[in-house]
Scaffold this motif. Structure first.
Motif, PDB file in Angstrom:
ATOM      1  N   SER A   1       8.566  42.375  91.754  1.00  0.00           N
ATOM      2  CA  SER A   1       9.164  41.035  91.828  1.00  0.00           C
ATOM      3  C   SER A   1       8.116  39.932  91.900  1.00  0.00           C
ATOM      4  N   ILE A   2       7.012  40.068  91.162  1.00  0.00           N
ATOM      5  CA  ILE A   2       6.008  39.015  91.138  1.00  0.00           C
ATOM      6  C   ILE A   2       6.536  37.831  90.339  1.00  0.00           C
ATOM      7  N   VAL A   3       6.447  36.653  90.937  1.00  0.00           N
ATOM      8  CA  VAL A   3       6.826  35.425  90.250  1.00  0.00           C
ATOM      9  C   VAL A   3       5.541  34.746  89.785  1.00  0.00           C
TER      10      VAL A   3
ATOM     11  N   ILE B   1      -2.600  34.462  95.351  1.00  0.00           N
ATOM     12  CA  ILE B   1      -1.936  33.187  95.639  1.00  0.00           C
ATOM     13  C   ILE B   1      -0.759  33.046  94.685  1.00  0.00           C
ATOM     14  N   PHE B   2       0.406  32.780  95.222  1.00  0.00           N
ATOM     15  CA  PHE B   2       1.598  32.581  94.404  1.00  0.00           C
ATOM     16  C   PHE B   2       1.730  31.084  94.128  1.00  0.00           C
ATOM     17  N   ASP B   3       1.300  30.700  92.928  1.00  0.00           N
ATOM     18  CA  ASP B   3       1.169  29.297  92.548  1.00  0.00           C
ATOM     19  C   ASP B   3       2.521  28.758  92.079  1.00  0.00           C
ATOM     20  N   LEU B   4       3.379  28.420  93.035  1.00  0.00           N
ATOM     21  CA  LEU B   4       4.766  28.065  92.731  1.00  0.00           C
ATOM     22  C   LEU B   4       4.879  26.844  91.823  1.00  0.00           C
TER      23      LEU B   4
ATOM     24  N   TYR C   1      -6.662  33.575  86.840  1.00  0.00           N
ATOM     25  CA  TYR C   1      -5.353  32.925  86.800  1.00  0.00           C
ATOM     26  C   TYR C   1      -4.488  33.655  85.785  1.00  0.00           C
ATOM     27  N   ALA C   2      -3.268  34.004  86.181  1.00  0.00           N
ATOM     28  CA  ALA C   2      -2.407  34.796  85.302  1.00  0.00           C
ATOM     29  C   ALA C   2      -1.011  34.200  85.242  1.00  0.00           C
ATOM     30  N   THR C   3      -0.458  34.148  84.038  1.00  0.00           N
ATOM     31  CA  THR C   3       0.914  33.680  83.833  1.00  0.00           C
ATOM     32  C   THR C   3       1.848  34.830  83.459  1.00  0.00           C
ATOM     33  N   GLU C   4       1.291  36.034  83.341  1.00  0.00           N
ATOM     34  CA  GLU C   4       2.083  37.220  83.011  1.00  0.00           C
ATOM     35  C   GLU C   4       1.332  38.451  83.494  1.00  0.00           C
ATOM     36  N   PRO C   5       2.007  39.613  83.564  1.00  0.00           N
ATOM     37  CA  PRO C   5       1.350  40.823  84.070  1.00  0.00           C
ATOM     38  C   PRO C   5       0.100  41.174  83.271  1.00  0.00           C
ATOM     39  N   GLN C   6      -0.940  41.626  83.962  1.00  0.00           N
ATOM     40  CA  GLN C   6      -2.174  42.048  83.321  1.00  0.00           C
ATOM     41  C   GLN C   6      -2.994  42.876  84.313  1.00  0.00           C
ATOM     42  N   VAL C   7      -4.085  43.457  83.819  1.00  0.00           N
ATOM     43  CA  VAL C   7      -5.047  44.137  84.683  1.00  0.00           C
ATOM     44  C   VAL C   7      -6.136  43.128  85.038  1.00  0.00           C
ATOM     45  N   TYR C   8      -6.551  43.136  86.304  1.00  0.00           N
ATOM     46  CA  TYR C   8      -7.496  42.134  86.787  1.00  0.00           C
ATOM     47  C   TYR C   8      -8.860  42.784  86.970  1.00  0.00           C
TER      48      TYR C   8
END
Length: 538
Positions: free
Chosen positions: A449-451, A492-495, A470-477
């Motif tokens: 449930s990552i937003v 950090i959940f950058d709302l 910085y990510a806007t979609e799922p990825q490997v970090y």
């Protein structure tokens, strides 16, 4: 058995006993005292009702003393005047409290001594000893429990004041700035759990404050704050979470100062992106001026070519907030702030960090033909140079190779500042390490449930930021070429999607953006490839 033999045995026993008695040893002094002092009686007794006096005596089974009592003792509700306590500096078998205030009627008072009462010899504390009395016919018995955490740091501060305000006709959103709470307790050392006892039924507002001034009020400029948005209705079985954060302070301007004969500095608090500076004093046409923001500081610098003057009058206008301030700055004898340059990285440089030339005075132009970059074989390397007037630096963009030595040479006239001052001949040396000297870390986030967007960061053990993705979609970090050491990972959940962590605001009822921490430090060694799974709690 003959008398001769019996005599011999007798003499032997006497000698043996004498020898044992003559042996010397180190006295052990017995086992170490680890027992806390015990209360034997109190005058008046604990949980007294219809309290009328001004003095309380607490008697113990051994000599006790007060340790750090001004910080340890929490009185709820807070008293206007601190009570007089004894003994101070001496030991006694009792602790005496003299109340200087006029106590409120029909009120339950709690004195929590924390770790402030200790025995005289080993300083074993009478931990969290509490004395309770009521000025009414009964002692209030309700309680409130909760947990304190820090919004940004993994570990919260110690000694957090937990404050409960009764919501009545006198209560407003700004009450916490003006008067102490109705009930108060604090967390001690590394404790994160709090409990407020002996509370009265009713509606309340709950706060946590890192109270720098120890005045039981909230000061936005110095204190951290936490709040529960909903009204607390007592009695309750709920456990409440207080998340501490440091607000961005309200906008204000410090008194400007003439830092140099060619610079006046304007410090400010809060949001300063829309500040404009104008002079009301007429300045000669021959005088040049420029305004810059100081790097990494909330300060604007007004630069000018020096001239004879008594004072200058300025207006500072925050266009966004429609606020205007007027200041008069008197001239004083200070030195001229002349050009000094330095490099953002020295010695071993990092692959992922920019290489910039920094200046203390405003740069206005450069000559790339007078800037040379060479490797360890004295071969010149192509470098793209760009002037960043906003941050007042030159950025050098070039391909950085591992296991390489570099030399940056600036011949006179390579850079020119606002005062037409140019650099002298200068050289900077720096180098890179081998790729085998670094480690690589890959983080896989595990959650359904990552937003997005999110910011995945690595810090060192001190909490200083090292890398981020910085990510806007799922990825490997993947974080390559990290120095060996221990790292802390956080998300950090950058709302609001602005690319940074945002703190909260008390009066606007805004909580800080959520941060999740990896539970343990991640150790990375040279030439390691490490993969970690970060299980985010939904």
């Amino acid at each position: 058995m003959s008398r001769k033999i019996l005599g011999f045995i007798f003499v032997f026993i006497i000698i043996l006993v004498s020898y044992q008695c003559a042996q010397r040893g180190n006295p052990t002094g017995g086992p170490k005292d680890i027992t806390a002092p015990e209360l034997t009686r109190a005058e008046p007794p604990n949980m007294t009702t219809n309290f009328k006096g001004q003095k309380i005596r607490l008697y113990f089974n051994e000599l006790v003393k007060l340790k750090d009592i001004q910080k340890q003792l929490i009185i709820s509700p807070p008293l206007k005047n601190s009570p007089v306590l004894s003994p101070i500096g001496n030991a006694n078998k009792y602790v005496e409290i003299t109340i200087k205030d006029t106590l409120a009627p029909n009120t339950t008072y709690t004195l929590n001594f924390g770790q402030g009462i200790v025995d005289n010899n080993e300083e074993n504390p009478k931990s969290f000893f509490t004395y309770v009395f009521s000025t009414g016919d009964y002692v209030d018995s309700l309680e409130l429990k909760g947990v304190v955490k820090d919004a940004f740091n993994k570990k919260p501060d110690d000694f957090i004041s937990v404050m409960l305000y009764k919501i009545d006709t006198s209560y407003t959103d700004s009450t916490i700035y003006k008067r102490p709470p109705n009930y108060i307790t604090n967390t001690l050392d590394s404790a994160i759990i709090f409990k407020l006892n002996n509370l009265k039924e009713g509606k309340y507002a709950l706060f946590g404050v890192k109270d720098a001034a120890n005045n039981n009020l909230f000061d936005q400029k110095t204190d951290k704050i936490a709040f529960v948005k909903d009204t607390i209705n007592l009695p309750t079985d709920s456990i409440y979470l207080l998340t501490l954060f440091k607000e961005i302070p309200d906008y204000s301007v410090a008194v400007p100062t003439m830092e140099a004969s060619n610079k006046i500095s304007f410090g400010y608090y809060g949001e300063g992106s829309d500040i404009s500076i104008n002079t009301l004093t007429e300045i000669p046409d021959t005088v040049k001026t420029i305004i810059t923001k100081e790097r990494d500081k909330d300060t604007l610098n007004f630069w000018f070519t020096p001239y004879e003057m008594d004072s200058l009058i300025f207006t500072l206008t925050n266009e966004k907030l429609k606020v205007r301030d007027t200041f008069k700055v008197k001239s004083r004898k200070v030195v001229f702030d002349s050009l000094k340059i330095s490099m953002s990285q020295n010695g071993n440089i990092e692959f992922d960090k920019p290489i910039n030339l920094l200046s203390n005075t405003p740069l206005i132009r450069f000559d790339s033909t007078k800037i040379k970059l060479m490797d360890k074989d004295s071969i010149e390397i192509a470098v793209n140079v760009k002037l960043d007037t906003l941050r007042n630096l030159l950025n050098f963009d070039f391909k950085i190779d591992p296991d390489q030595n570099y030399r940056m040479e600036l011949i006179p006239g390579a850079v020119t500042d606002f005062f037409e001052t140019t650099n002298d001949s200068v050289a900077f040396s720096f180098k890179t390490k081998s790729l085998a000297d670094y480690g690589n870390l890959t983080l896989n986030l595990n959650s359904n449930s990552i937003v997005y967007p999110i910011i995945v960061q690595l810090t060192n053990e001190k909490g200083e930021l090292q890398r981020e993705i910085y990510a806007t979609e799922p990825q490997v970090y993947t974080f390559d070429n990290l120095n060996p050491g221990k790292y802390q990972a956080r998300v950090i959940f950058d709302l609001n999607g602005n690319g940074k962590w945002d703190t909260g605001n008390l009066l606007k009822k805004i909580q800080p953006e959520k941060i999740s921490y990896y539970p343990a430090l991640i150790e990375l060694r040279a030439n390691w490839e490490k993969i970690e799974t970060f299980n985010l709690i939904d």
